[in-house]
Design a protein around this motif. Structure first.
Motif, short mmCIF file in Angstrom:
data_model
loop_
_atom_site.label_atom_id
_atom_site.label_comp_id
_atom_site.label_asym_id
_atom_site.label_seq_id
_atom_site.Cartn_x
_atom_site.Cartn_y
_atom_site.Cartn_z
N ALA A 1 8.76 -6.99 7.20
CA ALA A 1 7.76 -7.31 8.22
C ALA A 1 6.59 -8.08 7.61
O ALA A 1 6.24 -7.87 6.45
CB ALA A 1 7.24 -6.03 8.87
N PHE B 1 9.46 -8.12 0.48
CA PHE B 1 9.49 -9.58 0.60
C PHE B 1 8.19 -10.13 0.04
O PHE B 1 7.17 -9.44 0.05
CB PHE B 1 9.65 -9.99 2.07
CG PHE B 1 11.09 -10.08 2.50
CD1 PHE B 1 11.87 -8.95 2.54
CD2 PHE B 1 11.66 -11.30 2.84
CE1 PHE B 1 13.21 -9.02 2.92
CE2 PHE B 1 12.99 -11.40 3.21
CZ PHE B 1 13.76 -10.25 3.26
N LYS C 1 3.60 -3.46 -6.31
CA LYS C 1 3.99 -2.60 -5.19
C LYS C 1 4.98 -1.51 -5.60
O LYS C 1 5.28 -0.62 -4.82
CB LYS C 1 4.58 -3.44 -4.07
CG LYS C 1 3.64 -4.57 -3.64
CD LYS C 1 3.70 -4.86 -2.18
CE LYS C 1 2.69 -5.93 -1.80
NZ LYS C 1 2.39 -5.93 -0.39
N ILE D 1 2.23 -0.77 3.49
CA ILE D 1 3.36 0.12 3.84
C ILE D 1 4.37 0.15 2.70
O ILE D 1 4.87 1.21 2.31
CB ILE D 1 4.02 -0.36 5.16
CG1 ILE D 1 2.97 -0.43 6.27
CG2 ILE D 1 5.17 0.56 5.55
CD1 ILE D 1 3.43 -1.10 7.55
N LEU D 2 4.63 -1.04 2.16
CA LEU D 2 5.62 -1.14 1.08
C LEU D 2 5.19 -0.31 -0.13
O LEU D 2 5.98 0.48 -0.66
CB LEU D 2 5.81 -2.62 0.69
CG LEU D 2 6.72 -2.91 -0.49
CD1 LEU D 2 8.11 -2.35 -0.27
CD2 LEU D 2 6.81 -4.43 -0.73
N LYS E 1 4.20 -9.12 -7.44
CA LYS E 1 4.29 -8.18 -6.30
C LYS E 1 5.25 -7.03 -6.62
O LYS E 1 5.02 -5.89 -6.23
CB LYS E 1 4.77 -8.92 -5.05
CG LYS E 1 3.63 -9.14 -4.08
CD LYS E 1 3.94 -10.03 -2.93
CE LYS E 1 2.66 -10.81 -2.62
NZ LYS E 1 2.81 -11.78 -1.58
N PRO F 1 -3.21 -0.48 5.58
CA PRO F 1 -2.50 0.15 4.46
C PRO F 1 -1.32 -0.71 4.04
O PRO F 1 -0.74 -1.42 4.87
CB PRO F 1 -2.02 1.48 5.05
CG PRO F 1 -2.01 1.27 6.52
CD PRO F 1 -3.09 0.28 6.82
N ALA G 1 6.15 -13.55 0.69
CA ALA G 1 6.04 -14.87 1.34
C ALA G 1 5.03 -15.68 0.55
O ALA G 1 3.86 -15.31 0.48
CB ALA G 1 5.58 -14.67 2.77
N LEU H 1 11.64 -3.87 3.53
CA LEU H 1 10.42 -4.09 4.30
C LEU H 1 10.15 -5.58 4.39
O LEU H 1 9.55 -6.19 3.50
CB LEU H 1 9.25 -3.33 3.65
CG LEU H 1 9.46 -1.80 3.53
CD1 LEU H 1 8.13 -1.08 3.36
CD2 LEU H 1 10.18 -1.19 4.73
N ASP I 1 -2.71 -8.26 7.18
CA ASP I 1 -3.45 -7.66 6.07
C ASP I 1 -4.68 -6.91 6.56
O ASP I 1 -5.10 -5.95 5.94
CB ASP I 1 -3.87 -8.75 5.08
CG ASP I 1 -2.67 -9.25 4.28
OD1 ASP I 1 -1.81 -8.41 3.94
OD2 ASP I 1 -2.56 -10.46 4.03
N1 CTP Z 1 3.61 -5.35 3.19
C1 CTP Z 1 3.44 -4.09 3.71
N2 CTP Z 1 2.24 -3.70 4.19
C2 CTP Z 1 1.18 -4.54 4.14
C3 CTP Z 1 1.34 -5.84 3.61
C4 CTP Z 1 2.56 -6.22 3.15
O1 CTP Z 1 4.42 -3.33 3.75
N3 CTP Z 1 0.03 -4.13 4.62
C5 CTP Z 1 4.91 -5.72 2.63
C6 CTP Z 1 5.66 -6.80 3.40
O2 CTP Z 1 6.49 -6.23 4.38
C7 CTP Z 1 6.43 -7.47 2.29
C8 CTP Z 1 5.55 -7.32 1.09
O3 CTP Z 1 4.67 -6.24 1.37
O4 CTP Z 1 7.63 -6.80 2.02
C9 CTP Z 1 4.72 -8.50 0.70
O5 CTP Z 1 4.07 -9.06 1.80
P1 CTP Z 1 3.12 -10.31 1.61
O6 CTP Z 1 2.45 -10.60 2.90
O7 CTP Z 1 3.85 -11.41 0.93
O8 CTP Z 1 2.11 -9.74 0.54
P2 CTP Z 1 0.68 -9.16 0.59
O9 CTP Z 1 0.72 -7.79 0.03
O10 CTP Z 1 0.07 -9.33 1.92
O11 CTP Z 1 -0.02 -10.09 -0.51
P3 CTP Z 1 -0.77 -11.50 -0.38
O12 CTP Z 1 -1.21 -11.64 1.05
O13 CTP Z 1 -1.85 -11.35 -1.34
O14 CTP Z 1 0.25 -12.53 -0.80
#
Ligand code: CTP
Length: 414
Positions: free
Chosen positions: A288, A339, A357, A321-322, A353, A319, A341, A286, A292
């Motif tokens: 993408a 991932f 997750k 997704i991961l 994370k 939601p 970021a 995942l 948020d």
């Molecule tokens: N991800 C997801 N669904 C979301 C948010 C994130 O599936 N609603 C997944 C992304 O595809 C990625 C991972 O979670 O693989 C982490 O994404 P990231 O943006 O780094 O993390 P966040 O959960 O948004 O945490 P934060 O913004 O607090 O760093």
């Protein structure tokens, strides 16, 4: 950096007619330096931009220009030439060349060679941004990529940027160094596919990529700067290793990689639904950049400026997704990769994370430097067992390494 995979490999370079043709000369220089043997075909259009003499001097071989020229055909016939190569590279690949190849037309040496070859073909498209974005060109590229393992063509670039014509956007030919990396990856994949019997054959991988777009009203929305390049490269690398790949993609403008089923979505909710519907899968990557938040009520009509000042947007959380895919249950893929970021504390945040997750690996992504839309990436692969820092690599190389790691996870090395 050395490219042992290029040593003594035979590259047939087709130089099409575009201003980017001058970069083909640099590509020849890099290929030769890496130990490859290069022969060149120059189209009539290409010859308007670079001379046969420059190409001949750099390749060390006569340059081929015509289809029915007795002198040229006696040295190496055009069919023989197309078979001689280990890989055919078209740089620059013009809209015209792409269009001919996509439709099986063969009316000059370049297009005949593309039809006659039994080797992989790499296209480095270069054209005006409007031409590149035209549905006809996009359809032709997608068609060429979708011709299957044997005939599917690979594509590198085009890059975003200012063009010789003064317009801005995707259409600039990939830089020679990036084309070189793509050549190396393709040759590696060709070896892997030919000799290792496709280690991920029979496995299903679901990959998410790109940004999501959360509408505010019919004309506006919330999104982010993810290009989708890393996720697309991972989907391509998994497919090249034999996996059946479903790519759930937010809006990117990228062509679907060869042999990959792409589901195009816009919002996080759509991405969640499409990803869930794609299960069961053995592997989930995942990548993408899911937004948020989304606005809690999307306006039915365009929100107008009002005397009371700008509107207040009320946001609700999307939601995760991961976390949903990684949650224990009968549909959980055997290997779930997320991932992270991050701009600071990459390892600590990636670790946090990983446990929050519930996924198996996290590809920690340092986004403090130039990542969005760039071709390079610096990552840290984090699992329960430890962390592995990779040097700065192209996104294609990151994808190849990750796909190799995934393959080793399922079929451990002897
Ligand atoms: N991800 C997801 N669904 C979301 C948010 C994130 O599936 N609603 C997944 C992304 O595809 C990625 C991972 O979670 O693989 C982490 O994404 P990231 O943006 O780094 O993390 P966040 O959960 O948004 O945490 P934060 O913004 O607090 O760093």
């Amino acid at each position: 950096m050395t490219f042992p995979v290029l040593t003594s490999r035979k590259i047939l370079l087709i130089v099409g007619g575009g201003i980017a043709a001058y970069k083909a000369l640099e590509l020849v220089r890099l290929l030769k330096k890496a130990g490859a043997e290069v022969r060149a075909v120059l189209t009539e259009g290409g010859a308007a931009f670079v001379t046969p003499l420059s190409l001949a001097a750099l390749t060390g071989h006569p340059v081929r220009m015509g289809l029915f020229l007795p002198d040229e055909e006696t040295t190496m016939g055009h069919i023989e030439l197309s078979r001689w190569a280990d890989l055919v590279v078209v740089a620059p690949a013009t809209a015209g060349l792409i269009g001919k190849a996509a439709n099986g037309l063969a009316d000059d040496l370049a297009s005949t060679t593309l039809l006659a070859t039994d080797k992989r073909v790499l296209l480095a498209p270069a054209m005006n941004v409007r031409m590149w974005q035209h549905p006809a060109v996009q359809a032709n590229v997608a068609r060429l990529q979708g011709f299957g393992d044997l005939h599917g063509m690979a594509v590198v670039g085009p890059d975003d940027g200012e063009m010789a014509c003064g317009e801005f956007g995707p259409g600039r030919m990939a830089e020679p160094a990036a084309i070189l990396t793509a050549i190396e990856d393709l040759l590696e994949d060709t070896v892997a596919v030919g000799q290792v019997a496709r280690p991920l054959a029979g496995r299903h991988a679901v990959v998410t990529a790109g940004p999501t777009f959360e509408p505010i009203d019919p004309v506006r929305g919330l999104t982010n700067r993810s290009s989708g390049k890393q996720g697309y490269a991972i989907a391509a690398a998994l497919a090249a290793r034999g996996a059946t790949v479903t790519l759930v993609s937010g809006p990117t403008g990228l062509p679907a990689p060869a042999g990959v089923t792409r589901l195009e979505v816009e919002t996080a909710l759509q991405m969640q639904a499409a990803t869930g519907a794609a299960l069961p899968a053995d592997i989930a990557v995942l990548s993408a950049a899911v937004a948020d938040w989304r606005v809690d009520t999307v306006a039915g009509g365009k929100i107008k400026k009002a005397p009371g000042g700008p509107p207040t947007l009320s946001l609700i959380e999307n939601p995760d997704i991961l976390a949903g895919i990684a949650a224990p249950g009968p549909m959980r893929p055997a290997l779930v990769i997320g991932f992270a970021a991050e701009t600071t504390d990459l390892e600590a945040n990636a670790r946090a994370k990983l446990s929050r997750k519930g996924c198996d690996w996290i590809v920690g992504n340092d986004v403090s430097a130039d990542v969005f839309g760039a071709d390079g990436n610096t990552v840290l692969l984090v699992s329960a067992g430890g962390a592995e820092a990779w040097p700065r690599l192209s996104k294609t190389e990151v994808a190849s390494r990750l796909a190799d790691r995934i393959a080793e996870h399922f079929v451990p090395k002897a």
